[in-house]
Scaffold this motif. Structure first.
Motif, PDB file in Angstrom:
ATOM      1  N   LEU A   1      -0.059 -28.150  -9.691  1.00 10.46           N
ATOM      2  CA  LEU A   1      -0.192 -26.766 -10.135  1.00 10.46           C
ATOM      3  C   LEU A   1      -0.692 -25.884  -8.994  1.00 10.46           C
ATOM      4  N   ILE A   2      -1.713 -26.391  -8.282  1.00 16.21           N
ATOM      5  CA  ILE A   2      -2.347 -25.548  -7.271  1.00 16.21           C
ATOM      6  C   ILE A   2      -1.445 -25.427  -6.048  1.00 16.21           C
ATOM      7  N   ILE A   3      -1.061 -26.572  -5.500  1.00 11.73           N
ATOM      8  CA  ILE A   3      -0.284 -26.540  -4.266  1.00 11.73           C
ATOM      9  C   ILE A   3       1.141 -26.070  -4.554  1.00 11.73           C
ATOM     10  N   GLY A   4       1.707 -26.567  -5.660  1.00 11.68           N
ATOM     11  CA  GLY A   4       3.067 -26.180  -6.014  1.00 11.68           C
ATOM     12  C   GLY A   4       3.183 -24.707  -6.311  1.00 11.68           C
ATOM     13  N   SER A   5       2.152 -24.158  -6.968  1.00 15.42           N
ATOM     14  CA  SER A   5       2.197 -22.725  -7.262  1.00 15.42           C
ATOM     15  C   SER A   5       1.993 -21.921  -5.999  1.00 15.42           C
ATOM     16  N   GLY A   6       1.260 -22.507  -5.059  1.00 15.08           N
ATOM     17  CA  GLY A   6       1.003 -21.756  -3.838  1.00 15.08           C
ATOM     18  C   GLY A   6       1.918 -22.166  -2.726  1.00 15.08           C
ATOM     19  N   GLU A   7       3.157 -22.588  -3.087  1.00 19.23           N
ATOM     20  CA  GLU A   7       4.084 -23.002  -2.042  1.00 19.23           C
ATOM     21  C   GLU A   7       4.354 -21.866  -1.095  1.00 19.23           C
ATOM     22  N   VAL A   8       4.191 -20.672  -1.610  1.00 23.94           N
ATOM     23  CA  VAL A   8       4.206 -19.519  -0.723  1.00 23.94           C
ATOM     24  C   VAL A   8       2.774 -19.399  -0.210  1.00 23.94           C
ATOM     25  N   HIS A   9       2.540 -19.861   0.970  1.00 24.09           N
ATOM     26  CA  HIS A   9       1.169 -19.849   1.460  1.00 24.09           C
ATOM     27  C   HIS A   9       0.877 -18.513   2.122  1.00 24.09           C
ATOM     28  N   SER A  10       0.104 -17.752   1.418  1.00 21.22           N
ATOM     29  CA  SER A  10      -0.234 -16.457   1.973  1.00 21.22           C
ATOM     30  C   SER A  10      -1.354 -16.612   2.975  1.00 21.22           C
ATOM     31  N   ARG A  11      -1.132 -16.065   4.135  1.00 19.39           N
ATOM     32  CA  ARG A  11      -2.209 -16.141   5.116  1.00 19.39           C
ATOM     33  C   ARG A  11      -3.016 -14.848   5.113  1.00 19.39           C
ATOM     34  N   GLY A  12      -2.631 -13.939   4.292  1.00 16.72           N
ATOM     35  CA  GLY A  12      -3.356 -12.671   4.198  1.00 16.72           C
ATOM     36  C   GLY A  12      -3.997 -12.535   2.834  1.00 16.72           C
ATOM     37  N   LYS A  13      -4.109 -11.295   2.370  1.00 15.03           N
ATOM     38  CA  LYS A  13      -4.804 -11.074   1.105  1.00 15.03           C
ATOM     39  C   LYS A  13      -3.840 -11.278  -0.067  1.00 15.03           C
ATOM     40  N   ARG A  14      -4.438 -11.375  -1.227  1.00 15.10           N
ATOM     41  CA  ARG A  14      -3.667 -11.441  -2.463  1.00 15.10           C
ATOM     42  C   ARG A  14      -4.178 -10.347  -3.379  1.00 15.10           C
ATOM     43  N   VAL A  15      -3.242  -9.694  -4.024  1.00 15.12           N
ATOM     44  CA  VAL A  15      -3.600  -8.630  -4.959  1.00 15.12           C
ATOM     45  C   VAL A  15      -2.905  -8.943  -6.272  1.00 15.12           C
TER      46      VAL A  15
END
Lengths: 83, 427
Positions: free
Chosen positions: B245-259
């Protein structure tokens, strides 16, 4: 809802408990006190006394020991005819 | 009514963290709320609740759990019918039903206490499931025959487990390890969910059951060993699921902020109408968001809800469609399994996962078949269809027997072409 089993097609078994009577005989123990003595919740003791819950053999033996009686004195099965 | 003990306070802690994460816009908060609610029954089932749960509470948990399971399953089935009626795909809902039924069957077998029998049944079921779904998914071809053979070998393993439980237990453990490493499962991609839930975890459980059940009849597995072993298995499965869930959902690895923009609200980011979680690069450029409305990117019209991803330089490079969508003439898979439809910088499609068999430039290309793709480490085929930047078909897997430039190919074979459309190699 009391525990009922069909003993045969014509009769019904109900479990009755004398837990409340023995509680009072042992110095008027409250439901909470007896619950703590046998490590269950007060709601479990309430449910047993109402006939809504049949305790496990282990719990029944524990209750009998704490109330200085036997399981057969505390709990009994009554037959009633089913129409 | 609510018992204030260590479990209660732990659950409050989980809920508190969940609230903080929810306030910050993280979907992970939902997982924590559910974990807080299920903490007490879960700890008891793994033998860790001790004196914190009494027998009547256990019975209530058990009966309410049964009822809840029935309600949830019926609800999912209902949702399947509604979505089919609306013409939407239902892959993820089928996966949920499968996970629910498999989890119930697996835990019931283990709880029955006849470990050797449980181990044999579980691994035989895995093999049969694999063979059945390969046939249903792709029909008969060399690739599917290979997969069916593996399924039947696994069933055979299961039967051998009756006679040689320890040996088969070790072999199954080795099979699980091989599957994890050869399929690169430790990356915990969303697409790996089915492989973990329907293959790896049942194979490991079967291995453990066969090992525990290999003792002679007079030796009983102690309650303590049972609690440790199956508790560890349960925690392991939950950890895998959480990582997916965690890694798969974050497959788009943002290196900046999240809003986070609430559902129903829209914000324009660098010309793109976004909603939900918006991720930025460190340089402030948009990395990923979901489209709040239909939008056109690099000349490609994309429906609302599509996840769109950009390079750090601001070029649109791939998207995740919410449902099967026609992209430049190709019906492309969307929704479950995280299909990434890729594009070249100038907007030509680069990679699609076809939703149906399609003839492309005269070549009969196969749709994506999930169970065939599971074996990609073995045969090197992942079910995608690829194009050169000039639009020429680059790679696809055939949906039927076909001849190209005088060479004969079988259904399921991969064909490759250069930029001029000439066959590159036979596979």
């Amino acid at each position: 809802m009391a525990l009922r089993e069909y003993y045969d097609k014509d009769s019904l078994l109900e479990m009755k408990t004398h837990l409340r009577r023995f509680r009072f005989h042992q110095g008027e123990l409250s439901q909470l006190q007896i619950a703590e003595m046998v490590s269950v919740s007060r709601q479990t003791i309430v449910a047993i006394e109402r006939g809504d819950y049949s305790p496990s053999v282990k719990l029944a033996l524990l209750l009998a020991r704490k109330l200085e009686t036997t399981v057969e004195e505390l709990f009994e099965l009554e037959e009633s005819d089913h129409d | 009514m609510i018992k204030r003990d260590k479990i209660f306070y732990s659950a409050c802690g989980l809920s508190g963290v969940g609230l903080i994460l929810a306030f910050m816009g993280y979907d992970l908060s939902l997982l924590l709320f559910v974990a807080a609610y299920l903490l007490r029954p879960a700890l008891h089932e793994f033998g860790l609740a001790g004196q914190y749960v009494d027998e009547r509470q256990l019975e209530i948990h058990s009966r309410s759990g049964n009822l809840a399971f029935i309600i949830v399953m019926l609800s999912i089935v209902g949702m399947v019918f509604w979505r089919i009626a609306d013409g939407q795909s239902v892959g993820e809902l089928h996966t949920l039903i499968g996970i629910g039924l498999a989890a119930r069957a697996l835990t019931g077998l283990v709880m029955a206490g006849e470990y050797q029998k449980a181990g044999v049944i579980i691994i035989s079921a895995v093999g049969l499931f694999l063979a059945l779904f390969i046939v249903l998914d792709g029909g008969f071809s060399i690739v599917s025959a290979f997969g069916i053979a593996i399924g039947l070998v696994i069933v055979g393993f299961g039967q051998l487990g009756r006679k040689f439980p320890r040996i088969i237990s070790i072999a199954l453990a080795a099979l699980a390890v091989a599957l994890i490493f050869f399929s690169d499962l430790l990356q915990f991609r969303r697409a790996d969910l089915t492989t973990w839930m329907f293959f790896v975890i049942p194979i490991v459980t079967s291995s453990v059951c066969l090992f525990l059940g290999s003792k002679n009849e007079e030796e009983v597995v102690s309650a303590r060993v049972r609690s440790i072993v199956f508790g560890s298995l349960g925690i392991g499965a939950a950890t895998v699921f959480a990582l997916l869930l965690i890694i798969g959902s974050g497959e788009v690895h943002s290196r900046g902020k999240r809003v986070f923009v609430p559902e129903g609200e829209t914000t324009e980011v660098q010309g793109v109408s976004c909603t939900g979680q918006i991720e930025y690069y460190q340089n402030g450029n948009l990395e990923f968001c979901r489209l709040a409305r239909e939008d056109t990117l690099s000349g490609q019209s994309l429906p609302a809800g599509t996840g769109v991803h950009f390079t750090e330089d601001g070029l649109f490079n791939w998207c995740m469609l919410q449902e099967d969508t026609e992209i430049q003439g190709y019906l492309t898979r969307g929704e479950g399994h995280g299909f990434m439809t890729e594009f070249y910088p100038k907007g030509q499609v680069r990679t699609v996962y076809l939703a149906e068999d399609q003839v492309i430039q005269g070549i009969p290309c196969a749709k994506f078949r999930f169970l065939s793709a599971v074996f990609w480490p073995v045969h090197g085929k992942n079910g995608g269809t690829y194009f050169h930047e000039n639009g020429q078909l680059k790679y696809c897997e055939l949906s039927e027997h076909y001849s190209v430039e005088g060479q004969r190919f079988r259904r399921g074979d991969a064909v490759r072409f250069d930029q001029d459309g000439k066959l590159v190699a036979k596979k």
